[in-house]
Design a protein around this motif. Structure first.
Motif, mmCIF file in Angstrom:
data_model
loop_
_atom_site.group_PDB
_atom_site.id
_atom_site.type_symbol
_atom_site.label_atom_id
_atom_site.label_comp_id
_atom_site.label_asym_id
_atom_site.label_seq_id
_atom_site.Cartn_x
_atom_site.Cartn_y
_atom_site.Cartn_z
ATOM 1 N N LEU A 7 0.854 -1.184 0.000
ATOM 2 C CA LEU A 7 0.000 0.000 0.000
ATOM 3 C C LEU A 7 0.888 1.231 0.000
ATOM 4 N N LEU A 8 0.686 2.112 -0.980
ATOM 5 C CA LEU A 8 1.412 3.379 -1.043
ATOM 6 C C LEU A 8 0.417 4.516 -0.914
ATOM 7 N N VAL A 9 0.622 5.379 0.082
ATOM 8 C CA VAL A 9 -0.181 6.587 0.258
ATOM 9 C C VAL A 9 0.730 7.777 0.031
ATOM 10 N N ALA A 10 0.422 8.576 -1.002
ATOM 11 C CA ALA A 10 1.309 9.677 -1.376
ATOM 12 C C ALA A 10 0.490 10.888 -1.820
ATOM 13 N N PRO A 11 0.423 11.918 -0.990
ATOM 14 C CA PRO A 11 1.019 12.005 0.345
ATOM 15 C C PRO A 11 0.030 11.580 1.421
ATOM 16 N N MET A 12 0.560 11.403 2.619
ATOM 17 C CA MET A 12 -0.271 11.154 3.787
ATOM 18 C C MET A 12 -0.665 12.500 4.379
ATOM 19 N N SER A 13 -1.935 12.801 4.389
ATOM 20 C CA SER A 13 -2.408 14.084 4.908
ATOM 21 C C SER A 13 -2.483 14.061 6.423
ATOM 22 N N ALA A 14 -2.601 15.246 7.022
ATOM 23 C CA ALA A 14 -2.763 15.344 8.472
ATOM 24 C C ALA A 14 -4.036 14.630 8.911
ATOM 25 N N ASN A 15 -5.082 14.724 8.106
ATOM 26 C CA ASN A 15 -6.353 14.098 8.440
ATOM 27 C C ASN A 15 -6.239 12.576 8.435
ATOM 28 N N THR A 16 -5.597 12.037 7.383
ATOM 29 C CA THR A 16 -5.413 10.584 7.317
ATOM 30 C C THR A 16 -4.527 10.092 8.451
ATOM 31 N N LEU A 17 -3.455 10.811 8.724
ATOM 32 C CA LEU A 17 -2.555 10.447 9.829
ATOM 33 C C LEU A 17 -3.317 10.364 11.143
ATOM 34 N N ALA A 18 -4.100 11.394 11.433
ATOM 35 C CA ALA A 18 -4.822 11.443 12.697
ATOM 36 C C ALA A 18 -5.835 10.310 12.796
ATOM 37 N N LYS A 19 -6.580 10.096 11.722
ATOM 38 C CA LYS A 19 -7.646 9.096 11.773
ATOM 39 C C LYS A 19 -7.106 7.672 11.857
ATOM 40 N N MET A 20 -6.089 7.363 11.062
ATOM 41 C CA MET A 20 -5.650 5.970 11.048
ATOM 42 C C MET A 20 -4.956 5.589 12.342
ATOM 43 N N THR A 21 -4.264 6.525 13.008
ATOM 44 C CA THR A 21 -3.619 6.191 14.271
ATOM 45 C C THR A 21 -4.626 6.070 15.407
ATOM 46 N N LYS A 22 -5.855 6.530 15.177
ATOM 47 C CA LYS A 22 -6.936 6.376 16.151
ATOM 48 C C LYS A 22 -7.855 5.204 15.800
ATOM 49 N N GLY A 23 -7.581 4.549 14.663
ATOM 50 C CA GLY A 23 -8.396 3.413 14.274
ATOM 51 C C GLY A 23 -9.684 3.775 13.567
ATOM 52 N N ILE A 24 -9.825 5.028 13.142
ATOM 53 C CA ILE A 24 -11.041 5.459 12.457
ATOM 54 C C ILE A 24 -11.015 4.959 11.017
ATOM 55 N N ALA A 25 -12.166 4.494 10.541
ATOM 56 C CA ALA A 25 -12.255 3.927 9.193
ATOM 57 C C ALA A 25 -13.514 4.449 8.507
ATOM 58 N N ASP A 26 -13.540 5.737 8.180
ATOM 59 C CA ASP A 26 -14.752 6.329 7.620
ATOM 60 C C ASP A 26 -14.660 6.620 6.126
ATOM 61 N N ASN A 27 -13.655 6.048 5.450
ATOM 62 C CA ASN A 27 -13.636 6.068 3.992
ATOM 63 C C ASN A 27 -12.943 4.790 3.509
ATOM 64 N N LEU A 28 -12.872 4.619 2.212
ATOM 65 C CA LEU A 28 -12.358 3.359 1.675
ATOM 66 C C LEU A 28 -10.893 3.138 2.044
ATOM 67 N N LEU A 29 -10.061 4.166 1.885
ATOM 68 C CA LEU A 29 -8.640 4.026 2.228
ATOM 69 C C LEU A 29 -8.459 3.670 3.695
ATOM 70 N N LEU A 30 -9.106 4.410 4.585
ATOM 71 C CA LEU A 30 -8.963 4.157 6.013
ATOM 72 C C LEU A 30 -9.496 2.779 6.395
ATOM 73 N N SER A 31 -10.512 2.316 5.682
ATOM 74 C CA SER A 31 -11.028 0.967 5.944
ATOM 75 C C SER A 31 -10.008 -0.090 5.555
ATOM 76 N N VAL A 32 -9.304 0.117 4.436
ATOM 77 C CA VAL A 32 -8.243 -0.816 4.033
ATOM 78 C C VAL A 32 -7.131 -0.818 5.082
ATOM 79 N N ILE A 33 -6.726 0.373 5.525
ATOM 80 C CA ILE A 33 -5.669 0.477 6.527
ATOM 81 C C ILE A 33 -6.080 -0.213 7.820
ATOM 82 N N ARG A 34 -7.330 -0.002 8.225
ATOM 83 C CA ARG A 34 -7.828 -0.594 9.472
ATOM 84 C C ARG A 34 -7.907 -2.114 9.376
#
Length: 233
Positions: free
Chosen positions: A109-136
């Motif tokens: 998985l390549l995320v380019a770039p990683m936004s502040a929003n994505t960083l914050a959400k994924m480190t909290k376990g939030i999965a409210d879009n397709l990318l974050l769901s894949v990460i989770r």
């Protein structure tokens, strides 16, 4: 824009295609450049994730705005997915769930770039879009998705934010999770995350001291190193 994704994705059907599968999530005018460069390796297959904010971010702002239709013309790009594809057509009991199938399909998985929003959400376990769901849903143990002998890596090109955001105390706490808890290093051999350091340069906001994404050619080089190091059993 209508979705360009096939329906449905069943990862198991692609497990013996002898290709390295790269899931690419990008909100950058260099998306086409990254995809085109990776597609030069004929052993690579790419599926692209585009969130609604990412699609709108550069709309009409740059002559380098990616033409998503042209991405599908690249030999090696299999599909483009948007958030709404998770539930279109409506899911039926026993049917494939897109973010799970993408997780199973992907080797990198390549995320380019990683936004502040994505960083914050994924480190909290939030999965409210397709990318974050894949990460989770990622196989962080390396024991579930057995397509490779080694753990499947996530590569995050950090950070697409201005200086004050990048220097905010909460940002360092979140990066610490990625680097120290999830990150792959000599001190943490069970990690699965690589964070590519940002560079100082001008950004779309006009902040000349902003933290920008690493140069796209360098990102491609890192990904290709991972591709070369992966081997199927």
């Amino acid at each position: 824009m209508e979705s360009q994704s096939p329906t449905p994705l069943v990862a198991e059907q692609h497990m013996h295609d002898k290709k390295i599968h790269i899931l690419l999530a990008a909100a950058t005018s260099k998306l086409y450049n990254i995809a085109e460069a990776l597609c030069q390796n004929k052993n690579i297959a790419i599926r692209i994730l585009i969130s609604e904010p990412a699609e709108k971010h550069f709309l009409g702002q740059s002559p380098e705005q990616p033409d998503y239709e042209s991405l599908l013309q690249l030999d090696g790009v299999d599909a483009i997915y948007r958030d709404e594809d998770e539930w279109t057509p409506p899911w039926t009991r026993g049917g494939p769930v897109l973010h799970i199938e993408l997780r199973k399909w992907a080797h990198i998985l390549l995320v380019a770039p990683m936004s502040a929003n994505t960083l914050a959400k994924m480190t909290k376990g939030i999965a409210d879009n397709l990318l974050l769901s894949v990460i989770r849903a990622w196989d962080t143990t390396g024991m579930v998705d057995m397509g490779f002998k080694t753990q499947k890596p996530m590569i995050f090109a950090a950070l697409a934010m201005d200086t004050c955001m990048s220097r905010h105390p909460v940002t360092e706490k979140q990066l610490k999770v990625l680097r120290d808890e999830w990150g792959c290093s000599e001190s943490n051999p069970e990690g699965w995350v690589t964070v590519l350091s940002p560079s100082e340069k001008g950004m779309a906001s006009g902040d000349i001291h902003a933290e920008g994404m690493m140069e796209w050619r360098d990102i491609v080089a890192v990904v290709l190193e991972y591709v070369a190091g992966l081997s199927k059993p």
